[in-house]
Design a protein around this motif. Structure first.
Motif, PDB file in Angstrom:
ATOM      1  N   ARG A 114       1.705   5.167   0.708  1.00 51.01           N
ATOM      2  CA  ARG A 114       1.418   6.064   1.818  1.00 51.01           C
ATOM      3  C   ARG A 114       0.528   7.222   1.358  1.00 51.01           C
ATOM      4  O   ARG A 114       0.729   7.799   0.290  1.00 51.01           O
ATOM      5  CB  ARG A 114       2.722   6.616   2.378  1.00 51.01           C
ATOM      6  N   SER A 115      -0.461   7.566   2.165  1.00 51.70           N
ATOM      7  CA  SER A 115      -1.329   8.700   1.867  1.00 51.70           C
ATOM      8  C   SER A 115      -0.876   9.916   2.673  1.00 51.70           C
ATOM      9  O   SER A 115      -0.619   9.825   3.869  1.00 51.70           O
ATOM     10  CB  SER A 115      -2.780   8.371   2.215  1.00 51.70           C
ATOM     11  N   GLN A 168       0.822  -1.200   0.000  1.00 49.84           N
ATOM     12  CA  GLN A 168       0.000   0.000   0.000  1.00 49.84           C
ATOM     13  C   GLN A 168       0.861   1.256   0.000  1.00 49.84           C
ATOM     14  O   GLN A 168       1.817   1.370   0.757  1.00 49.84           O
ATOM     15  CB  GLN A 168      -0.906  -0.010   1.237  1.00 49.84           C
ATOM     16  N   ALA A 215       0.737  12.182  -3.896  1.00 48.50           N
ATOM     17  CA  ALA A 215       0.321  11.341  -2.765  1.00 48.50           C
ATOM     18  C   ALA A 215      -0.668  12.053  -1.858  1.00 48.50           C
ATOM     19  O   ALA A 215      -1.081  11.498  -0.844  1.00 48.50           O
ATOM     20  CB  ALA A 215       1.539  10.899  -1.971  1.00 48.50           C
ATOM     21  N   GLY A 216      -1.016  13.287  -2.204  1.00 49.04           N
ATOM     22  CA  GLY A 216      -2.052  13.995  -1.456  1.00 49.04           C
ATOM     23  C   GLY A 216      -1.581  15.157  -0.613  1.00 49.04           C
ATOM     24  O   GLY A 216      -2.403  15.810   0.045  1.00 49.04           O
ATOM     25  N   ALA A 251      -2.695  12.870   2.491  1.00 49.01           N
ATOM     26  CA  ALA A 251      -3.840  13.752   2.271  1.00 49.01           C
ATOM     27  C   ALA A 251      -3.882  14.878   3.295  1.00 49.01           C
ATOM     28  O   ALA A 251      -3.909  14.647   4.514  1.00 49.01           O
ATOM     29  CB  ALA A 251      -5.131  12.949   2.330  1.00 49.01           C
TER      30      ALA A 251
END
Length: 317
Positions: A271-272, A269, A301-302, A274
Motif C-alpha cells: 500500500r502507498s 502490491q 510507505a510514504g 504518499a
C-alpha cells in the motif's frame, strides 16, 4: 502497548448494548425505547445504574477524568504531562505561531507543517511519529479500564473510551480560533490502529486497538467527513508483552515486527501512503517503542505525517 491481565467476564452492559442495537434495527426508535424500559442503562465499568445518555456512573467518571486537566498541558510531541511548556498554550504552537497540527496559510498545499516544539523531556529523543495526543494518565481506574477494553466482551467500554479520545483529538488538531488565524488544520486523511498478532486477537476476542480506532473514526467522521479508517499495518511475528520488558528490551521486541498491510485486491502490491497524514490509535503508550516502530513503517510507505493518539499515557519515570 500496555499491561495485560486475564479476560474479564462479559459485562451486562455489553449484552445490553447488543440488545439495544437489535431493537433499534428491527423496531426503530420505538423498539429501542421499549428495550430501555426493560434494560436500564448501566455503567460500562461497574454496572451501576446510570442515565441512558451516560457511559459511566458518578463514582467511576471522576476517577477516570481525574488526570484530564493535567494531560491537557502535556507535550504534544511525546505526550508526557508536566514535562515543560511545549504543547501548552502558545508554547505548543509551531514556530510560525499557528496552532498545533496546523498548516500555515502561506505553505503550499500538502506541505508538512513545521515540527512541534520539544519539551525538556523529549528534546534529546528521536521519534518516528510527529506528535502524541493522550487523553488520560495510565494509572488507577484508567489502567483497569484500558486493560478491560482489550477484550471482545467489553466493546461497549472501548467505544465509550474512543468517543472521549476522539473529542480530545478534535480539540488538539482543530482548536477553536479566537484571533482570526486563517491557518488550515492538518486533519488526518487516514486512521489506523496498532496491530495485534492473530493468536493474541483469538485469545482476547474482537477487542483492542482496532475497536478503538474504528469508534474514533465514526466519532470524528461527523465533523471530518473526509477521514477514513483502514487496516494499514500487520504484524510479521509474535511479539512478547511489552509490560514484561525494560526499555531496551521493548525496542528490540518490536524491531521489525510490523509491516504495511497489502491491499486485498492486489495482495502482491504494498500500500502507498504518499503524502498522507495518518492518525495511529493505540490504547496506551509507555516508552513509545511500539508507536515509534509502527510510525517508522508508515513513513517508509510514504506517510507525510504520523500522529499517535492513545487513551492513556504512562507518566512515570
Amino acid at each position: 502497548m500496555g499491561a495485560d491481565s486475564s479476560p474479564p467476564n462479559a459485562a451486562p452492559a455489553a449484552r445490553r448494548l447488543r440488545l439495544l442495537e437489535r431493537g433499534a434495527r428491527f423496531g426503530g426508535q420505538l423498539g429501542r425505547q421499549a428495550l430501555e424500559l426493560v434494560l436500564p442503562s448501566t455503567c460500562r465499568l461497574c454496572d451501576a445504574c446510570i442515565a441512558p445518555e451516560r457511559d459511566f456512573c458518578a463514582d467511576c467518571r471522576p476517577q477516570l477524568e481525574s488526570s484530564e486537566s493535567l494531560m491537557r498541558s502535556a507535550c504534544l510531541r511525546c505526550g508526557h504531562p508536566g514535562a515543560g511548556t511545549a504543547g501548552a498554550g502558545t508554547a505548543g504552537a509551531n514556530h510560525r505561531g499557528a496552532a498545533p497540527f496546523a498548516l500555515a496559510a502561506a505553505d503550499p498545499p500538502g506541505q508538512q507543517p513545521p515540527p512541534l516544539d520539544r519539551c525538556p523531556r523529549c528534546k534529546r529523543e528521536t521519534y518516528a511519529f510527529d506528535g502524541c495526543i493522550a487523553l488520560w494518565s495510565y494509572d488507577g481506574l484508567v489502567r483497569s479500564a484500558v486493560v478491560a477494553a482489550k477484550y471482545g466482551s467489553q466493546i461497549s467500554l472501548a467505544d465509550a473510551l474512543a468517543r472521549r479520545l476522539a473529542r480530545r483529538i478534535r480539540e488538539v488538531i482543530e482548536p477553536p480560533s479566537d484571533d482570526g488565524n486563517n491557518a488550515e488544520s492538518d486533519i488526518p486523511n487516514l486512521i489506523t490502529s496498532v496491530p495485534s498478532h492473530l493468536w493474541r486477537r483469538i485469545q482476547r476476542g474482537a477487542g483492542g486497538s482496532r475497536v478503538l480506532a474504528r469508534s474514533v473514526t465514526r466519532a470524528l467522521g461527523r465533523d471530518w467527513p473526509g477521514v477514513a479508517y483502514a487496516d494499514l499495518l500487520a504484524t510479521t511475528r509474535k511479539i512478547n508483552k511489552q509490560a514484561w520488558l525494560g526499555e531496551k528490551e521493548r525496542i528490540a521486541n518490536v524491531s521489525g515486527a510490523f509491516r504495511t498491510s497489502r491491499t486485498p485486491w492486489r495482495p502482491w502490491q504494498r500500500r502507498s501512503l504518499a503524502g498522507k497524514h495518518v492518525l495511529l490509535i493505540d490504547d496506551v503508550m509507555t516508552t513509545g517503542a511500539t508507536a515509534g516502530e509502527n510510525a517508522k513503517v508508515l513513513k517508509q510507505a510514504g506517510a507525510r505525517r504520523v500522529t499517535v493518539a492513545v487513551v492513556a499515557r504512562a507518566c512515570s519515570g
